[in-house]
Design a protein around this motif. Structure first.
Motif, PDB file in Angstrom:
ATOM      1  N   LEU A  50       0.804  -1.217   0.000  1.00 56.84           N
ATOM      2  CA  LEU A  50       0.000   0.000   0.000  1.00 56.84           C
ATOM      3  C   LEU A  50       0.841   1.273   0.000  1.00 56.84           C
ATOM      4  N   ARG A  51       2.154   1.133  -0.087  1.00 62.68           N
ATOM      5  CA  ARG A  51       3.081   2.269  -0.228  1.00 62.68           C
ATOM      6  C   ARG A  51       2.833   3.379   0.781  1.00 62.68           C
ATOM      7  N   GLY A  52       2.634   2.987   2.035  1.00 68.24           N
ATOM      8  CA  GLY A  52       2.485   3.963   3.117  1.00 68.24           C
ATOM      9  C   GLY A  52       1.108   4.572   3.265  1.00 68.24           C
ATOM     10  N   ARG A  53       0.154   4.129   2.472  1.00 70.68           N
ATOM     11  CA  ARG A  53      -1.195   4.691   2.550  1.00 70.68           C
ATOM     12  C   ARG A  53      -1.881   4.273   3.854  1.00 70.68           C
ATOM     13  N   PRO A  54      -2.855   5.074   4.298  1.00 72.56           N
ATOM     14  CA  PRO A  54      -3.576   4.725   5.529  1.00 72.56           C
ATOM     15  C   PRO A  54      -4.625   3.646   5.277  1.00 72.56           C
ATOM     16  N   VAL A  55      -4.893   2.865   6.312  1.00 72.00           N
ATOM     17  CA  VAL A  55      -5.944   1.850   6.271  1.00 72.00           C
ATOM     18  C   VAL A  55      -6.784   2.014   7.528  1.00 72.00           C
ATOM     19  N   LEU A  56      -8.086   2.084   7.352  1.00 70.84           N
ATOM     20  CA  LEU A  56      -9.010   2.127   8.478  1.00 70.84           C
ATOM     21  C   LEU A  56      -9.768   0.813   8.448  1.00 70.84           C
ATOM     22  N   PRO A  57      -9.417  -0.110   9.352  1.00 74.56           N
ATOM     23  CA  PRO A  57     -10.117  -1.399   9.346  1.00 74.56           C
ATOM     24  C   PRO A  57     -11.619  -1.200   9.488  1.00 74.56           C
ATOM     25  N   GLY A  58     -12.382  -2.025   8.800  1.00 79.26           N
ATOM     26  CA  GLY A  58     -13.831  -1.916   8.837  1.00 79.26           C
ATOM     27  C   GLY A  58     -14.382  -2.266  10.203  1.00 79.26           C
ATOM     28  N   PHE A  59     -15.431  -1.577  10.562  1.00 79.45           N
ATOM     29  CA  PHE A  59     -16.077  -1.824  11.842  1.00 79.45           C
ATOM     30  C   PHE A  59     -17.541  -2.130  11.589  1.00 79.45           C
ATOM     31  N   ILE A  60     -18.076  -3.037  12.359  1.00 79.25           N
ATOM     32  CA  ILE A  60     -19.512  -3.276  12.351  1.00 79.25           C
ATOM     33  C   ILE A  60     -19.974  -2.823  13.713  1.00 79.25           C
ATOM     34  N   ASP A  61     -20.743  -1.753  13.741  1.00 75.28           N
ATOM     35  CA  ASP A  61     -21.158  -1.145  14.988  1.00 75.28           C
ATOM     36  C   ASP A  61     -22.588  -0.687  14.814  1.00 75.28           C
ATOM     37  N   ALA A  62     -23.433  -1.071  15.725  1.00 75.54           N
ATOM     38  CA  ALA A  62     -24.839  -0.718  15.612  1.00 75.54           C
ATOM     39  C   ALA A  62     -25.094   0.755  15.943  1.00 75.54           C
ATOM     40  N   HIS A  63     -24.107   1.414  16.543  1.00 77.45           N
ATOM     41  CA  HIS A  63     -24.331   2.797  16.963  1.00 77.45           C
ATOM     42  C   HIS A  63     -23.005   3.545  16.942  1.00 77.45           C
ATOM     43  N   ILE A  64     -22.821   4.388  15.947  1.00 80.93           N
ATOM     44  CA  ILE A  64     -21.563   5.123  15.827  1.00 80.93           C
ATOM     45  C   ILE A  64     -21.872   6.561  15.411  1.00 80.93           C
ATOM     46  N   HIS A  65     -21.066   7.484  15.899  1.00 82.32           N
ATOM     47  CA  HIS A  65     -21.228   8.901  15.580  1.00 82.32           C
ATOM     48  C   HIS A  65     -19.969   9.376  14.860  1.00 82.32           C
ATOM     49  N   LEU A  66     -19.674   8.812  13.717  1.00 80.92           N
ATOM     50  CA  LEU A  66     -18.440   9.098  13.005  1.00 80.92           C
ATOM     51  C   LEU A  66     -18.333  10.571  12.605  1.00 80.92           C
ATOM     52  N   LEU A  67     -19.390  11.146  12.067  1.00 75.40           N
ATOM     53  CA  LEU A  67     -19.330  12.545  11.654  1.00 75.40           C
ATOM     54  C   LEU A  67     -19.187  13.471  12.860  1.00 75.40           C
ATOM     55  N   ALA A  68     -19.865  13.146  13.954  1.00 77.40           N
ATOM     56  CA  ALA A  68     -19.732  13.958  15.171  1.00 77.40           C
ATOM     57  C   ALA A  68     -18.303  13.883  15.698  1.00 77.40           C
ATOM     58  N   TYR A  69     -17.711  12.712  15.637  1.00 78.05           N
ATOM     59  CA  TYR A  69     -16.323  12.554  16.074  1.00 78.05           C
ATOM     60  C   TYR A  69     -15.384  13.387  15.199  1.00 78.05           C
ATOM     61  N   ALA A  70     -15.585  13.337  13.903  1.00 77.02           N
ATOM     62  CA  ALA A  70     -14.744  14.112  12.994  1.00 77.02           C
ATOM     63  C   ALA A  70     -14.901  15.608  13.259  1.00 77.02           C
ATOM     64  N   ALA A  71     -16.129  16.061  13.482  1.00 74.72           N
ATOM     65  CA  ALA A  71     -16.362  17.475  13.785  1.00 74.72           C
ATOM     66  C   ALA A  71     -15.686  17.865  15.090  1.00 74.72           C
ATOM     67  N   ARG A  72     -15.721  16.974  16.050  1.00 72.83           N
ATOM     68  CA  ARG A  72     -15.099  17.286  17.345  1.00 72.83           C
ATOM     69  C   ARG A  72     -13.584  17.426  17.216  1.00 72.83           C
ATOM     70  N   LEU A  73     -12.978  16.647  16.361  1.00 73.28           N
ATOM     71  CA  LEU A  73     -11.532  16.763  16.159  1.00 73.28           C
ATOM     72  C   LEU A  73     -11.143  18.133  15.624  1.00 73.28           C
ATOM     73  N   ARG A  74     -12.051  18.780  14.925  1.00 70.62           N
ATOM     74  CA  ARG A  74     -11.770  20.101  14.361  1.00 70.62           C
ATOM     75  C   ARG A  74     -12.220  21.231  15.277  1.00 70.62           C
ATOM     76  N   SER A  75     -12.826  20.887  16.412  1.00 71.16           N
ATOM     77  CA  SER A  75     -13.372  21.887  17.324  1.00 71.16           C
ATOM     78  C   SER A  75     -12.352  22.300  18.375  1.00 71.16           C
ATOM     79  N   VAL A  76     -12.609  23.450  18.997  1.00 64.73           N
ATOM     80  CA  VAL A  76     -11.820  23.904  20.133  1.00 64.73           C
ATOM     81  C   VAL A  76     -12.093  22.930  21.278  1.00 64.73           C
ATOM     82  N   ASP A  77     -11.050  22.389  21.872  1.00 63.47           N
ATOM     83  CA  ASP A  77     -11.200  21.416  22.951  1.00 63.47           C
ATOM     84  C   ASP A  77     -11.439  22.138  24.276  1.00 63.47           C
TER      85      ASP A  77
END
Length: 144
Positions: A50-77
């Protein structure tokens, strides 16, 4: 389903891992490439560099807030703030770096940890960032 040996990659969620073995469509092993090579070759797994590319292993989760998590990473902590003044200072600092009218996103505060023992008001946030709309998310993710 082909067995795969993904190597020379950055595996998110597993510090130091640079290889993944997949067997029958499921992750069989995560780790360092040299440690997984022998097993991969004994399976005759398809070898993919994969020549150094990132890999995000797949998850099976009945309840995830992926977009909220991404927004929080960009927010003032604000998770370690112990007063409304501390939240205001963090919001003020971010607002100073943004063009007028740009949203300031902040997250992670907990009113129980604040000296005042209450939520910040709209007026307190306006004082911290005049000319900017402010969104402050509670640490629970269930209040803004």
């Amino acid at each position: 389903m082909a067995d795969l040996f993904l190597r020379n990659c950055r595996v998110y969620g597993r510090a130091g891992a640079d290889a993944i073995l997949i067997r029958g469509g499921r992750i069989a092993s995560l780790g360092q490439e040299p440690d997984l090579e022998r097993e991969a070759y004994s399976w005759r797994a398809e070898d993919i560099d994969l020549r150094g590319r990132p890999v995000l292993p797949g998850f099976i989760d009945a309840h995830i807030h992926l977009l909220a998590y991404a927004a929080r990473l960009r927010s003032v902590d604000c998770s370690s703030a112990t007063s409304i003044a501390a939240i205001q200072a963090r919001v003020r600092e971010r607002a100073a770096r943004l063009p007028p009218g740009t949203w300031v996103r902040a997250a992670g505060y907990d009113e129980r940890a604040l000296r005042e023992g209450r939520h910040p008001t709209r007026r307190e946030l306006d004082q911290a960032a005049p000319g900017h709309p402010v969104r402050l998310d509670h640490r629970s993710g269930h209040a803004t």
